[in-house]
Design an enzyme around this catalytic site. Structure first.
Site, PDB file in Angstrom:
ATOM      1  N   GLY A 119       2.337   2.148  10.864  1.00 49.11           N
ATOM      2  CA  GLY A 119       3.254   3.273  10.747  1.00 49.11           C
ATOM      3  C   GLY A 119       3.969   3.636  12.037  1.00 49.11           C
TER       4      GLY A 119
ATOM      5  N   SER B  79       3.415  -2.231  10.266  1.00 45.24           N
ATOM      6  CA  SER B  79       4.866  -2.202  10.495  1.00 45.24           C
ATOM      7  C   SER B  79       5.584  -3.490  10.096  1.00 45.24           C
ATOM      8  CB  SER B  79       5.173  -1.854  11.961  1.00 45.24           C
ATOM      9  OG  SER B  79       4.757  -0.538  12.252  1.00 45.24           O
TER      10      SER B  79
ATOM     11  N   HIS C  52      -9.759   0.693   4.987  1.00 44.46           N
ATOM     12  CA  HIS C  52      -8.480   0.916   5.656  1.00 44.46           C
ATOM     13  C   HIS C  52      -8.706   1.812   6.865  1.00 44.46           C
ATOM     14  CE1 HIS C  52      -4.406   2.217   6.488  1.00 44.46           C
ATOM     15  NE2 HIS C  52      -3.990   1.172   5.789  1.00 44.46           N
TER      16      HIS C  52
ATOM     17  N   GLY D  80       2.880  -1.256   4.291  1.00 50.69           N
ATOM     18  CA  GLY D  80       2.859   0.171   3.967  1.00 50.69           C
ATOM     19  C   GLY D  80       4.255   0.677   3.654  1.00 50.69           C
TER      20      GLY D  80
ATOM     21  N   LYS E 187       0.048   4.239  -0.206  1.00 57.84           N
ATOM     22  CA  LYS E 187      -0.604   5.406   0.422  1.00 57.84           C
ATOM     23  C   LYS E 187      -0.427   6.650  -0.456  1.00 57.84           C
ATOM     24  CE  LYS E 187      -0.398   3.121   4.847  1.00 57.84           C
ATOM     25  NZ  LYS E 187      -0.328   3.182   6.303  1.00 57.84           N
TER      26      LYS E 187
ATOM     27  N   GLU F 131      -5.218  -5.347  10.468  1.00 57.88           N
ATOM     28  CA  GLU F 131      -4.208  -4.315  10.710  1.00 57.88           C
ATOM     29  C   GLU F 131      -4.529  -3.599  12.014  1.00 57.88           C
ATOM     30  OE1 GLU F 131      -2.179  -2.810   6.901  1.00 57.88           O
ATOM     31  OE2 GLU F 131      -4.109  -1.788   6.986  1.00 57.88           O
TER      32      GLU F 131
ATOM     33  N   ASN G 172       0.855  -1.187   0.000  1.00 57.65           N
ATOM     34  CA  ASN G 172       0.000   0.000   0.000  1.00 57.65           C
ATOM     35  C   ASN G 172       0.893   1.240   0.000  1.00 57.65           C
ATOM     36  OD1 ASN G 172      -1.798   2.047   0.495  1.00 57.65           O
ATOM     37  ND2 ASN G 172      -2.444   1.318   2.513  1.00 57.65           N
TER      38      ASN G 172
ATOM     39  N   GLU H 274      -7.168   4.232   8.006  1.00 52.03           N
ATOM     40  CA  GLU H 274      -7.017   5.677   7.745  1.00 52.03           C
ATOM     41  C   GLU H 274      -8.291   6.241   7.103  1.00 52.03           C
ATOM     42  OE1 GLU H 274      -3.263   5.316   5.681  1.00 52.03           O
ATOM     43  OE2 GLU H 274      -2.342   4.737   7.576  1.00 52.03           O
TER      44      GLU H 274
HETATM   45  P1  13P Z   1       2.951   0.310   7.662  1.00 52.90           P
HETATM   46  O1  13P Z   1       3.495  -0.971   7.086  1.00 52.90           O
HETATM   47  O2  13P Z   1       3.684   1.518   7.184  1.00 52.90           O
HETATM   48  O3  13P Z   1       2.827   0.224   9.154  1.00 52.90           O
HETATM   49  O4  13P Z   1       1.458   0.486   7.085  1.00 52.90           O
HETATM   50  C1  13P Z   1       0.575  -0.560   7.188  1.00 52.90           C
HETATM   51  C2  13P Z   1      -0.641  -0.243   6.400  1.00 52.90           C
HETATM   52  O5  13P Z   1      -1.431   0.602   6.781  1.00 52.90           O
HETATM   53  C3  13P Z   1      -0.848  -0.964   5.147  1.00 52.90           C
HETATM   54  O6  13P Z   1      -2.134  -0.770   4.673  1.00 52.90           O
END
Ligand code: 13P
Length: 246
Positions: free
Chosen positions: A173, A208, A95, A229, A11, A167, A9, A97
């Site tokens: 993150g 992560s 997601h 991510g 983002k 997740e 992803n 977010e």
């Molecule tokens: P990270 O791997 O940066 O923690 O992000 C995970 C994520 O939100 C993937 O959709």
């Protein structure tokens, strides 16, 4: 047997040039014969460039969001048909977010899931608890509840045809990856919720994930790959992670 899947992803990162370059690097170095499916999820505006850079590669492409509407006067939205037209096979739905920062409730997430399947896209349904919910021992209730909302809308059979990504919000993150035991506990609860129909449903872990944590996570019995991510923005690191899902 369930073929593992690892999705990257991206983002809201990059520009047309960096997106094309990253996709080209992945295509060049990816071994199509590995029994793992790789999916990349660039921003909407880079989908066409990424598709072109992947050329004949088997790496699949998906979007990070979809409108619940089929088309019409919805300024700024992107329909499922548009994503199919660009060559997408997958789309993220729900997601954290999107849920947290853009107010997507469970009903909207379920509508988006339905819209994706209607046009032949495979939704990657994201679920996960906040730190506070984990501390209050609500993890399994939250995750099962997020999935139940989609089952109520589209039925169990259709949820089992999708991909589900667990997740934990506190791991996204932050560099604080869930332990393999924590992740497996939730994945096992999801598998139980899906019952026999979900025996082959791909359940991914995200939050992560790095090459140094992926092997142990992917070795858990109910984890069939990852949703990555930050570490998916670097070709070699992402390739290393994907290979660990074999
Ligand atoms: P990270 O791997 O940066 O923690 O992000 C995970 C994520 O939100 C993937 O959709």
């Amino acid at each position: 047997m369930t073929k593992p899947l690892v999705a990257g992803n991206w983002k809201m990162h990059g520009n047309t040039e960096t997106a094309s370059n990253l996709a080209a690097q992945l295509a060049e170095q990816w071994n199509d014969h590995l029994p793992v499916e790789m999916v990349i999820l660039p921003p909407f505006v880079h989908l066409a460039a990424v598709k072109a850079a992947l050329a004949k590669s088997t790496i699949a492409v998906g979007a990070q969001n979809i409108s619940q509407h089929e088309g019409g006067a919805y300024t700024g939205e992107t329909s499922g048909e548009m994503l199919v037209d660009l060559g997408c096979d997958y789309v993220l739905v729900g997601h954290s977010e999107r849920r947290e920062l853009f107010g997507e409730c469970s009903a909207t997430v379920a509508e988006k899931f339905k819209a994706a399947q209607k046009v032949g896209l495979t939704p990657i349904l994201c679920v996960g608890e906040s730190l506070q919910q984990r501390q209050q021992q609500q993890t399994l209730d939250v995750v099962n509840g997020q999935i139940a909302a989609v089952i109520d809308c589209v039925g169990l059979h259709n949820v089992c045809r999708a991909v589900i990504a667990y997740e934990p919000v506190w791991a996204i993150g932050t560099g604080e990856v869930a332990s393999p035991q924590q992740a497996q506990q939730v994945h096992s609860a999801i598998r139980t919720q899906l019952g026999d129909a979900g025996a082959d449903t791909r359940l991914l872990y995200g939050g992560s994930v790095k090459a140094n944590s992926a092997a142990e996570l992917f070795a858990q019995s109910d984890i069939n790959g990852g949703l990555v991510g930050g570490a998916s923005l670097e070709a070699q690191e992402f390739l290393n992670i994907v290979k660990l899902a074999e």
